[in-house]
Design an enzyme around this catalytic site. Structure first.
Site, PDB file in Angstrom:
ATOM      1  N   ALA A   1      55.940  33.349   4.625  1.00 29.35           N
ATOM      2  CA  ALA A   1      56.419  32.414   3.775  1.00 29.35           C
ATOM      3  C   ALA A   1      57.223  33.338   2.993  1.00 29.35           C
ATOM      4  O   ALA A   1      56.793  34.423   2.612  1.00 29.35           O
ATOM      5  CB  ALA A   1      55.564  31.696   3.240  1.00 29.35           C
TER       6      ALA A   1
ATOM      7  N   GLU B   1      53.355  32.119  12.462  1.00 25.62           N
ATOM      8  CA  GLU B   1      52.914  30.736  12.645  1.00 25.62           C
ATOM      9  C   GLU B   1      53.637  29.904  13.293  1.00 25.62           C
ATOM     10  O   GLU B   1      53.581  29.131  13.785  1.00 25.62           O
ATOM     11  CB  GLU B   1      52.091  30.201  11.427  1.00 25.62           C
ATOM     12  CG  GLU B   1      51.370  31.337  11.319  1.00 25.62           C
ATOM     13  CD  GLU B   1      51.119  31.101   9.411  1.00 25.62           C
ATOM     14  OE1 GLU B   1      51.343  31.425   8.502  1.00 25.62           O
ATOM     15  OE2 GLU B   1      49.435  30.356   8.975  1.00 25.62           O
TER      16      GLU B   1
ATOM     17  N   GLU C   1      48.598  37.957   5.550  1.00 29.55           N
ATOM     18  CA  GLU C   1      48.311  37.535   3.942  1.00 29.55           C
ATOM     19  C   GLU C   1      47.484  37.933   3.258  1.00 29.55           C
ATOM     20  O   GLU C   1      47.199  38.027   1.758  1.00 29.55           O
ATOM     21  CB  GLU C   1      47.204  35.808   4.530  1.00 29.55           C
ATOM     22  CG  GLU C   1      49.049  35.708   5.012  1.00 29.55           C
ATOM     23  CD  GLU C   1      49.820  34.775   6.215  1.00 29.55           C
ATOM     24  OE1 GLU C   1      48.892  35.933   6.944  1.00 29.55           O
ATOM     25  OE2 GLU C   1      49.625  33.809   6.911  1.00 29.55           O
TER      26      GLU C   1
HETATM   27  N1  CAA Z   1      58.955  36.164   1.203  1.00 28.93           N
HETATM   28  C1  CAA Z   1      60.687  36.696   0.733  1.00 28.93           C
HETATM   29  N2  CAA Z   1      60.640  38.238   0.592  1.00 28.93           N
HETATM   30  C2  CAA Z   1      60.461  38.756   1.893  1.00 28.93           C
HETATM   31  C3  CAA Z   1      59.282  38.724   2.472  1.00 28.93           C
HETATM   32  C4  CAA Z   1      58.429  37.469   1.899  1.00 28.93           C
HETATM   33  N3  CAA Z   1      57.963  37.131   2.368  1.00 28.93           N
HETATM   34  N4  CAA Z   1      59.687  39.708   3.336  1.00 28.93           N
HETATM   35  C5  CAA Z   1      60.471  40.276   2.912  1.00 28.93           C
HETATM   36  N5  CAA Z   1      61.056  39.568   2.204  1.00 28.93           N
HETATM   37  C6  CAA Z   1      62.113  40.838   1.195  1.00 28.93           C
HETATM   38  C7  CAA Z   1      61.825  41.298   0.047  1.00 28.93           C
HETATM   39  O1  CAA Z   1      61.551  40.825  -0.063  1.00 28.93           O
HETATM   40  C8  CAA Z   1      63.118  42.515   0.434  1.00 28.93           C
HETATM   41  O2  CAA Z   1      64.005  41.783  -0.795  1.00 28.93           O
HETATM   42  P1  CAA Z   1      65.243  42.579  -2.116  1.00 28.93           P
HETATM   43  O3  CAA Z   1      65.640  43.676  -0.627  1.00 28.93           O
HETATM   44  O4  CAA Z   1      65.856  41.894  -2.275  1.00 28.93           O
HETATM   45  O5  CAA Z   1      63.760  43.434  -2.381  1.00 28.93           O
HETATM   46  C9  CAA Z   1      64.185  41.711   1.472  1.00 28.93           C
HETATM   47  O6  CAA Z   1      63.250  41.225   2.650  1.00 28.93           O
HETATM   48  C10 CAA Z   1      63.667  43.507   2.677  1.00 28.93           C
HETATM   49  O7  CAA Z   1      62.265  43.381   2.646  1.00 28.93           O
HETATM   50  P2  CAA Z   1      61.701  45.096   2.539  1.00 28.93           P
HETATM   51  O8  CAA Z   1      62.608  46.286   1.530  1.00 28.93           O
HETATM   52  O9  CAA Z   1      60.456  45.179   2.267  1.00 28.93           O
HETATM   53  O10 CAA Z   1      62.031  45.921   4.192  1.00 28.93           O
HETATM   54  P3  CAA Z   1      61.096  46.578   4.677  1.00 28.93           P
HETATM   55  O11 CAA Z   1      62.069  46.595   5.990  1.00 28.93           O
HETATM   56  O12 CAA Z   1      60.935  48.482   3.864  1.00 28.93           O
HETATM   57  O13 CAA Z   1      59.670  46.039   4.933  1.00 28.93           O
HETATM   58  C11 CAA Z   1      58.447  43.991   5.916  1.00 28.93           C
HETATM   59  C12 CAA Z   1      60.520  44.503   5.918  1.00 28.93           C
HETATM   60  C13 CAA Z   1      57.106  45.106   6.532  1.00 28.93           C
HETATM   61  C14 CAA Z   1      58.083  42.836   6.654  1.00 28.93           C
HETATM   62  C15 CAA Z   1      57.981  43.416   4.599  1.00 28.93           C
HETATM   63  O14 CAA Z   1      59.056  43.011   3.985  1.00 28.93           O
HETATM   64  C16 CAA Z   1      56.817  43.222   4.479  1.00 28.93           C
HETATM   65  O15 CAA Z   1      55.853  43.022   4.301  1.00 28.93           O
HETATM   66  N6  CAA Z   1      57.308  41.569   4.238  1.00 28.93           N
HETATM   67  C17 CAA Z   1      55.486  40.248   3.839  1.00 28.93           C
HETATM   68  C18 CAA Z   1      55.362  40.320   4.560  1.00 28.93           C
HETATM   69  C19 CAA Z   1      54.474  39.326   4.024  1.00 28.93           C
HETATM   70  O16 CAA Z   1      53.437  39.450   4.246  1.00 28.93           O
HETATM   71  N7  CAA Z   1      53.902  37.530   4.888  1.00 28.93           N
HETATM   72  C20 CAA Z   1      53.642  37.203   4.807  1.00 28.93           C
HETATM   73  C21 CAA Z   1      54.255  36.201   3.566  1.00 28.93           C
HETATM   74  S1  CAA Z   1      52.378  34.710   2.791  1.00 28.93           S
HETATM   75  C22 CAA Z   1      52.611  33.383   4.468  1.00 28.93           C
HETATM   76  O17 CAA Z   1      53.574  33.231   4.657  1.00 28.93           O
HETATM   77  C23 CAA Z   1      51.663  32.493   4.488  1.00 28.93           C
HETATM   78  C24 CAA Z   1      51.377  31.571   5.408  1.00 28.93           C
HETATM   79  O18 CAA Z   1      50.636  31.704   5.906  1.00 28.93           O
HETATM   80  C25 CAA Z   1      52.511  30.798   5.121  1.00 28.93           C
END
Ligand code: CAA
Length: 258
Positions: A65, A112, A132
């Site tokens: 998300a 999910e 999360e």
């Molecule tokens: N939401 C918003 N933006 C996101 C995102 C997310 N879930 N995941 C990645 N992005 C964005 C990053 O902010 C980044 O944007 P910028 O270039 O503008 O900074 C871009 O995508 C690229 O991401 P990274 O630079 O972080 O890429 P990476 O290859 O170094 O890492 C990753 C990849 C491990 C997937 C890392 O991006 C990450 O950990 N993302 C978050 C994963 C996460 O926590 N997901 C759960 C979200 S909460 C949820 O989903 C609740 C639910 O149950 C409904």
């Protein structure tokens, strides 16, 4: 319809939805999820479509998300806005079968979303996780419910509590994923599975989907009863007559209701 965050096309009898927010690794914001719902509505209504594939990019199916969009949510924003339930559930209610074709990250809401689909076909690059907990929240789109049903309590606890990712091989071994294929073949494999399904009788496909889902949603006895009732009703279909006649006559069936 012009979509902002997804691409929608048809391939034969298959509807293909490609998540398309590459800069945010297909993070699932409200607009994107609304667009998936709208595209599914179209495919459900289209008699030329028998199955649907949802895919992402090489790098990410979806990284969850959209964290930025919900970072400042209050409890009331989430509760009154019916966050998740309002639009994500459309994937679950789709009556035609939906295949998730996953390469790269399928994390949080991305994992999910894949689990809301009827099966997952994964590239060998796929990584699944429910991280999360690192954000101070828990999975909110079914992760704590569908993951244990798919992979068992031990692995579900491991993924949800430690936030570690599971690669495609482990995901297949654990039962989350139906098939793992090399990344460059993954979409073709998913489209071909969807095309095969779309060649069968649609009412029967829908009955099977509903019945298998019962196995997840209720008790064994309820599920068996449901399956038996639907199984009996299949004998009311002319496609059943045709399918069995074709077998007896050693020819290919010509299903009417595709
Ligand atoms: N939401 C918003 N933006 C996101 C995102 C997310 N879930 N995941 C990645 N992005 C964005 C990053 O902010 C980044 O944007 P910028 O270039 O503008 O900074 C871009 O995508 C690229 O991401 P990274 O630079 O972080 O890429 P990476 O290859 O170094 O890492 C990753 C990849 C491990 C997937 C890392 O991006 C990450 O950990 N993302 C978050 C994963 C996460 O926590 N997901 C759960 C979200 S909460 C949820 O989903 C609740 C639910 O149950 C409904």
């Amino acid at each position: 319809m012009n979509y902002e965050n997804i691409l929608v096309e048809t391939r034969g009898r298959v509807g293909l939805i490609t998540l398309n927010r590459p800069k945010a690794l297909n993070a699932l914001n409200d607009t994107l999820v609304d667009e998936i719902g709208h595209a599914l509505d179209g495919f459900e209504a289209d008699e030329g479509i028998g199955a649907i594939v949802i895919t992402g990019s090489e790098k990410a199916f979806a990284a969850g998300a959209d964290i930025g969009a919900m970072a400042n949510f209050s409890y009331m924003d989430a509760y009154k806005g019916d966050y998740i339930t309002r639009n994500w559930e459309r994937v679950k209610t789709c009556r035609k079968p939906v295949i998730a074709a996953v390469a790269g990250f399928a994390l949080g809401g991305g994992c999910e979303l894949a689990m809301m689909c009827d099966m997952i076909i994964a590239a060998d690059t796929a990584k699944f996780g429910q991280p999360e907990i690192k954000l101070g929240i828990l999975p909110g789109a079914g992760g704590t419910q569908r993951l244990p049903r798919a992979v068992g309590k031990a692995k579900a606890m491991d993924l949800c509590l430690t936030a570690r990712f599971m690669d495609a091989t482990e995901a297949e071994r654990a039962g989350l994923v139906a098939r793992v294929v090399p990344a460059d073949k993954m979409l073709d494999e998913a489209l071909s599975a969807a095309e095969t399904i779309a060649g069968y009788s649609l009412p029967v496909v829908m009955m099977i989907k509903e019945s298998v889902n019962r196995a997840f949603e209720g008790s064994l006895n309820e599920g068996l009863l449901f399956e038996r009732r639907v199984f009996h009703s299949a004998f009311a279909l002319d496609d059943q007559k045709e399918g069995m006649a074709a077998f007896v006559e050693k020819r290919k069936p010509e299903f009417k209701h595709r």
